[in-house]
Enzyme design. Structure first.
Site, PDB file in Angstrom:
ATOM      1  N   LYS A 145      27.066 -47.079  22.474  1.00  0.00           N
ATOM      2  CA  LYS A 145      25.970 -47.088  23.454  1.00  0.00           C
ATOM      3  C   LYS A 145      26.234 -48.150  24.531  1.00  0.00           C
ATOM      4  O   LYS A 145      25.955 -47.934  25.714  1.00  0.00           O
ATOM      5  CB  LYS A 145      24.620 -47.356  22.767  1.00  0.00           C
ATOM      6  CG  LYS A 145      24.115 -46.243  21.873  1.00  0.00           C
ATOM      7  CD  LYS A 145      23.814 -44.935  22.600  1.00  0.00           C
ATOM      8  CE  LYS A 145      22.617 -45.017  23.513  1.00  0.00           C
ATOM      9  NZ  LYS A 145      22.271 -43.678  24.084  1.00  0.00           N
TER      10      LYS A 145
ATOM     11  N   TYR B 157      27.902 -47.482  16.377  1.00  0.00           N
ATOM     12  CA  TYR B 157      26.842 -46.874  17.208  1.00  0.00           C
ATOM     13  C   TYR B 157      26.532 -47.755  18.418  1.00  0.00           C
ATOM     14  O   TYR B 157      26.558 -47.288  19.566  1.00  0.00           O
ATOM     15  CB  TYR B 157      25.569 -46.666  16.368  1.00  0.00           C
ATOM     16  CG  TYR B 157      24.327 -46.429  17.212  1.00  0.00           C
ATOM     17  CD1 TYR B 157      24.186 -45.270  17.969  1.00  0.00           C
ATOM     18  CD2 TYR B 157      23.301 -47.386  17.268  1.00  0.00           C
ATOM     19  CE1 TYR B 157      23.054 -45.057  18.769  1.00  0.00           C
ATOM     20  CE2 TYR B 157      22.171 -47.186  18.050  1.00  0.00           C
ATOM     21  CZ  TYR B 157      22.055 -46.023  18.799  1.00  0.00           C
ATOM     22  OH  TYR B 157      20.942 -45.825  19.591  1.00  0.00           O
TER      23      TYR B 157
ATOM     24  N   THR C 212      19.664 -48.491  23.983  1.00  0.00           N
ATOM     25  CA  THR C 212      19.083 -49.198  22.837  1.00  0.00           C
ATOM     26  C   THR C 212      19.186 -50.723  22.974  1.00  0.00           C
ATOM     27  O   THR C 212      20.084 -51.224  23.665  1.00  0.00           O
ATOM     28  CB  THR C 212      19.827 -48.760  21.553  1.00  0.00           C
ATOM     29  OG1 THR C 212      19.455 -49.596  20.468  1.00  0.00           O
ATOM     30  CG2 THR C 212      21.344 -48.857  21.713  1.00  0.00           C
ATOM     31  N   ASP C 213      18.311 -51.417  22.269  1.00  0.00           N
ATOM     32  CA  ASP C 213      18.407 -52.883  22.237  1.00  0.00           C
ATOM     33  C   ASP C 213      19.581 -53.347  21.373  1.00  0.00           C
ATOM     34  O   ASP C 213      19.972 -54.516  21.424  1.00  0.00           O
ATOM     35  CB  ASP C 213      17.094 -53.509  21.727  1.00  0.00           C
ATOM     36  CG  ASP C 213      16.701 -53.085  20.314  1.00  0.00           C
ATOM     37  OD1 ASP C 213      17.400 -52.237  19.721  1.00  0.00           O
ATOM     38  OD2 ASP C 213      15.681 -53.597  19.807  1.00  0.00           O
ATOM     39  N   GLU C 214      20.156 -52.427  20.586  1.00  0.00           N
ATOM     40  CA  GLU C 214      21.229 -52.827  19.662  1.00  0.00           C
ATOM     41  C   GLU C 214      22.479 -53.261  20.413  1.00  0.00           C
ATOM     42  O   GLU C 214      23.357 -53.909  19.834  1.00  0.00           O
ATOM     43  CB  GLU C 214      21.521 -51.699  18.667  1.00  0.00           C
ATOM     44  CG  GLU C 214      20.265 -51.318  17.899  1.00  0.00           C
ATOM     45  CD  GLU C 214      20.477 -50.392  16.711  1.00  0.00           C
ATOM     46  OE1 GLU C 214      21.582 -50.366  16.167  1.00  0.00           O
ATOM     47  OE2 GLU C 214      19.506 -49.709  16.352  1.00  0.00           O
TER      48      GLU C 214
HETATM   49  P1  NAD Z   1      18.292 -38.024  17.805  1.00  0.00           P
HETATM   50  O1  NAD Z   1      19.520 -38.211  16.983  1.00  0.00           O
HETATM   51  O2  NAD Z   1      17.004 -37.707  17.105  1.00  0.00           O
HETATM   52  O3  NAD Z   1      18.523 -36.865  18.874  1.00  0.00           O
HETATM   53  C1  NAD Z   1      19.697 -36.748  19.616  1.00  0.00           C
HETATM   54  C2  NAD Z   1      19.726 -35.364  20.245  1.00  0.00           C
HETATM   55  O4  NAD Z   1      20.912 -35.266  21.044  1.00  0.00           O
HETATM   56  C3  NAD Z   1      19.795 -34.234  19.211  1.00  0.00           C
HETATM   57  O5  NAD Z   1      18.874 -33.218  19.558  1.00  0.00           O
HETATM   58  C4  NAD Z   1      21.224 -33.737  19.309  1.00  0.00           C
HETATM   59  O6  NAD Z   1      21.361 -32.352  19.021  1.00  0.00           O
HETATM   60  C5  NAD Z   1      21.549 -34.035  20.764  1.00  0.00           C
HETATM   61  N1  NAD Z   1      22.988 -34.204  21.006  1.00  0.00           N
HETATM   62  C6  NAD Z   1      23.871 -34.935  20.277  1.00  0.00           C
HETATM   63  N2  NAD Z   1      25.101 -34.847  20.810  1.00  0.00           N
HETATM   64  C7  NAD Z   1      24.983 -34.071  21.934  1.00  0.00           C
HETATM   65  C8  NAD Z   1      25.893 -33.632  22.923  1.00  0.00           C
HETATM   66  N3  NAD Z   1      27.188 -33.970  22.864  1.00  0.00           N
HETATM   67  N4  NAD Z   1      25.437 -32.863  23.929  1.00  0.00           N
HETATM   68  C9  NAD Z   1      24.136 -32.497  23.973  1.00  0.00           C
HETATM   69  N5  NAD Z   1      23.227 -32.868  23.058  1.00  0.00           N
HETATM   70  C10 NAD Z   1      23.643 -33.655  22.047  1.00  0.00           C
HETATM   71  O7  NAD Z   1      18.162 -39.341  18.668  1.00  0.00           O
HETATM   72  P2  NAD Z   1      16.849 -40.059  19.215  1.00  0.00           P
HETATM   73  O8  NAD Z   1      16.340 -40.991  18.180  1.00  0.00           O
HETATM   74  O9  NAD Z   1      15.929 -39.045  19.793  1.00  0.00           O
HETATM   75  O10 NAD Z   1      17.481 -40.951  20.374  1.00  0.00           O
HETATM   76  C11 NAD Z   1      17.526 -40.484  21.725  1.00  0.00           C
HETATM   77  C12 NAD Z   1      18.214 -41.531  22.561  1.00  0.00           C
HETATM   78  O11 NAD Z   1      17.514 -42.763  22.460  1.00  0.00           O
HETATM   79  C13 NAD Z   1      19.647 -41.836  22.120  1.00  0.00           C
HETATM   80  O12 NAD Z   1      20.432 -42.019  23.267  1.00  0.00           O
HETATM   81  C14 NAD Z   1      19.523 -43.121  21.336  1.00  0.00           C
HETATM   82  O13 NAD Z   1      20.708 -43.871  21.392  1.00  0.00           O
HETATM   83  C15 NAD Z   1      18.386 -43.808  22.067  1.00  0.00           C
HETATM   84  N6  NAD Z   1      17.603 -44.736  21.246  1.00  0.00           N
HETATM   85  C16 NAD Z   1      16.998 -44.342  20.106  1.00  0.00           C
HETATM   86  C17 NAD Z   1      16.223 -45.256  19.389  1.00  0.00           C
HETATM   87  C18 NAD Z   1      15.481 -44.860  18.130  1.00  0.00           C
HETATM   88  O14 NAD Z   1      14.818 -45.707  17.531  1.00  0.00           O
HETATM   89  N7  NAD Z   1      15.508 -43.602  17.702  1.00  0.00           N
HETATM   90  C19 NAD Z   1      16.093 -46.570  19.820  1.00  0.00           C
HETATM   91  C20 NAD Z   1      16.748 -46.941  20.985  1.00  0.00           C
HETATM   92  C21 NAD Z   1      17.481 -46.012  21.713  1.00  0.00           C
HETATM   93  P1  TYD Z   2      17.301 -47.346  10.933  1.00  0.00           P
HETATM   94  O1  TYD Z   2      16.035 -46.553  10.919  1.00  0.00           O
HETATM   95  O2  TYD Z   2      18.543 -46.682  10.429  1.00  0.00           O
HETATM   96  O3  TYD Z   2      17.480 -47.891  12.418  1.00  0.00           O
HETATM   97  P2  TYD Z   2      18.524 -49.006  12.993  1.00  0.00           P
HETATM   98  O4  TYD Z   2      19.616 -49.184  12.022  1.00  0.00           O
HETATM   99  O5  TYD Z   2      18.987 -48.344  14.257  1.00  0.00           O
HETATM  100  O6  TYD Z   2      17.713 -50.240  13.239  1.00  0.00           O
HETATM  101  O7  TYD Z   2      17.076 -48.655  10.079  1.00  0.00           O
HETATM  102  C1  TYD Z   2      16.038 -49.559  10.374  1.00  0.00           C
HETATM  103  C2  TYD Z   2      16.183 -50.735   9.434  1.00  0.00           C
HETATM  104  O8  TYD Z   2      15.903 -50.289   8.104  1.00  0.00           O
HETATM  105  C3  TYD Z   2      17.581 -51.292   9.414  1.00  0.00           C
HETATM  106  O9  TYD Z   2      17.492 -52.718   9.260  1.00  0.00           O
HETATM  107  C4  TYD Z   2      18.208 -50.681   8.163  1.00  0.00           C
HETATM  108  C5  TYD Z   2      17.027 -50.509   7.234  1.00  0.00           C
HETATM  109  N1  TYD Z   2      17.072 -49.354   6.320  1.00  0.00           N
HETATM  110  C6  TYD Z   2      16.834 -49.544   4.946  1.00  0.00           C
HETATM  111  O10 TYD Z   2      16.591 -50.667   4.485  1.00  0.00           O
HETATM  112  N2  TYD Z   2      16.871 -48.459   4.137  1.00  0.00           N
HETATM  113  C7  TYD Z   2      17.146 -47.206   4.599  1.00  0.00           C
HETATM  114  O11 TYD Z   2      17.193 -46.240   3.798  1.00  0.00           O
HETATM  115  C8  TYD Z   2      17.384 -47.036   6.003  1.00  0.00           C
HETATM  116  C9  TYD Z   2      17.683 -45.657   6.559  1.00  0.00           C
HETATM  117  C10 TYD Z   2      17.330 -48.137   6.816  1.00  0.00           C
END
Ligand code: NAD
Ligand code: TYD
Length: 368
Positions: free
Chosen positions: A178, A174, A148-150
């Site tokens: 990461k 989180y 992630t960019d975070e």
């Molecule tokens: P998500 O929470 O929707 O899915 C995570 C999946 O991993 C789930 O299916 C869960 O069951 C599985 N999981 C959790 N713990 C596990 C374990 N110990 N062993 C096996 N499986 C396990 O997450 P996502 O949004 O699909 O994110 C996927 C990846 O991308 C993550 O690594 C996250 O950090 C990264 N990421 C997500 C975002 C975003 O905007 N969603 C942005 C940047 C990076």
């Molecule tokens: P989120 O989808 O939780 O992603 P991340 O925290 O990883 O960026 O949140 C996106 C942005 O939206 C973040 O600045 C927090 C804000 N947010 C709200 O304002 N209300 C909400 O109910 C949620 C879930 C997030």
């Protein structure tokens, strides 16, 4: 040849598996623990599919991962598995440490054991691309870590967007977990020579997104007549990337990324949260107008801010564009419209997530 995907029942992993199976003939082994975020209903169209093998299990279960690697001999492992929600990490960081750090470590060790037993090189010498080889070799194998960019922390309003050279300054449990996993991946490359690639992407949105994250939560709450909780002043900025574009970037990095490198992936869509929420409301007003003619924006409610809330994220995606020729296909306008439409078109998926029935659906319909 086969690939092993972890976390492939989650939001991004699920989209990746669906796109992969639709786009090529190569089988996928999908290892997912099925936490609350894992939803096999997302993969319902792959039930019984000969090229999709689902295995419920933990990336930290070394014996299981070793068995899967030995059995399926994948040419690549793509690690999506993680605890992914910042708010949950604030209330309970333990699972984030366990999966994102310890789990990644154990996965890396299992993969290192498998990789070190692969036959030596050859594919470079033979001038063939990794995907054309019949079985994986030490040279052709890849471990791609999705991050992630975070990890880069929070930007001031005038700071340039995050480049791959930015310092790691994670602020939430989180992002710290990461960041730790990224460092482990880097160290396994530098110390042991494991052929790794890391991608750091911005906020994804699109189909099958669990409605605890901003965009899907706003859509489902709006339709349910509930409040749309905006944290603080709503002026925090995120940089939005359509999930299918993220998946295409991962495929491209897997194909051509330079070993040991990290690639930032973003859609050049920096927007304040309140603008996102208002855009979702406007699309719903158009596509599913309320009976009384009022706007969904009337449901917006400002609530207490998230502790330690990062103010701004923005991705400089020039490296992946320059080196690998990748560009997002969607603008934010086209992607958000598709996303809202997807939630309107898939009320059953949404209802099962909201009621919790997706958990039962898993055991009844897709028992491993
Ligand atoms: P998500 O929470 O929707 O899915 C995570 C999946 O991993 C789930 O299916 C869960 O069951 C599985 N999981 C959790 N713990 C596990 C374990 N110990 N062993 C096996 N499986 C396990 O997450 P996502 O949004 O699909 O994110 C996927 C990846 O991308 C993550 O690594 C996250 O950090 C990264 N990421 C997500 C975002 C975003 O905007 N969603 C942005 C940047 C990076
Ligand atoms: P989120 O989808 O939780 O992603 P991340 O925290 O990883 O960026 O949140 C996106 C942005 O939206 C973040 O600045 C927090 C804000 N947010 C709200 O304002 N209300 C909400 O109910 C949620 C879930 C997030």
């Amino acid at each position: 040849m086969t690939i092993l995907v972890t976390g492939g029942a989650g939001f991004i992993g699920g989209n990746f598996v669906l796109d992969w199976i639709a786009g090529c003939d190569e089988p996928v082994v999908n290892l997912d623990k099925l936490t609350y975020a894992g939803n096999l209903q997302t993969l319902a169209s792959l039930q019984g599919h000969p090229r999709h093998t689902f295995v419920q299990g933990d990336i930290g279960d070394r014996a299981l991962v070793e068995r899967l690697l030995a059995q399926h001999q994948p040419r690549a492992v793509i690690n999506f598995a993680a605890e992914s929600h910042v708010d949950r990490s604030i209330h309970g960081p333990g699972d984030f440490i366990e999966t994102n750090i310890v789990g990644t470590y154990k996965l890396l060790e299992a993969v290192r054991g498998y990789w070190s037993g692969l036959p030596d090189g050859g594919i470079r010498a033979q001038g063939r691309a990794p995907t054309e080889s019949q079985s994986p070799t030490k040279d052709s194998f890849r471990f791609l870590h999705v991050s992630t960019d975070e990890v880069y922390g929070s930007l001031a309003p005038t700071d340039p967007a995050f480049a791959e050279t930015n310092r790691y300054e994670p602020n939430s449990p989180y992002s710290a977990s990461k960041a730790a996993s990224d460092h482990l991946v880097r160290a396994w490359h530098h110390t042991y020579g494991l052929p790794v690639l890391t991608t750091n992407c911005s906020n994804n949105y699109g189909p099958y997104h669990f409605p605890e994250k901003l965009i899907p939560l706003m859509i489902v709450n709006a339709l349910a007549g509930k409040h749309l909780p905006v944290y603080g002043d709503g002026m925090q900025i995120r940089d939005w990337l359509y999930v299918k574009d993220h998946c295409s970037a991962i495929r491209r990095v897997l194909e051509a990324g330079r070993l040991g490198e990290t690639y930032n992936v973003g859609g050049w869509n920096e927007k304040p949260n309140i603008e996102i929420v208002k855009t979702v409301c406007a699309l719903l007003d158009e596509l599913r107008p309320k009976a009384d003619g009022s706007s969904y924006a009337g449901q917006i409610s400002y609530v207490t801010d998230r502790p330690g809330h990062d103010r701004r994220y923005a991705i400089d995606a020039r490296k992946i564009e320059r080196e690998l020729g990748w560009k997002p296909a969607e603008t934010f306008e086209s992607g958000i419209r598709k996303t809202v439409q997807w939630y309107l078109d898939n009320p059953e998926w949404v209802a099962n997530v909201q009621s919790g029935a997706y958990r039962e659906w898993v055991s009844k319909q897709y028992a491993p």
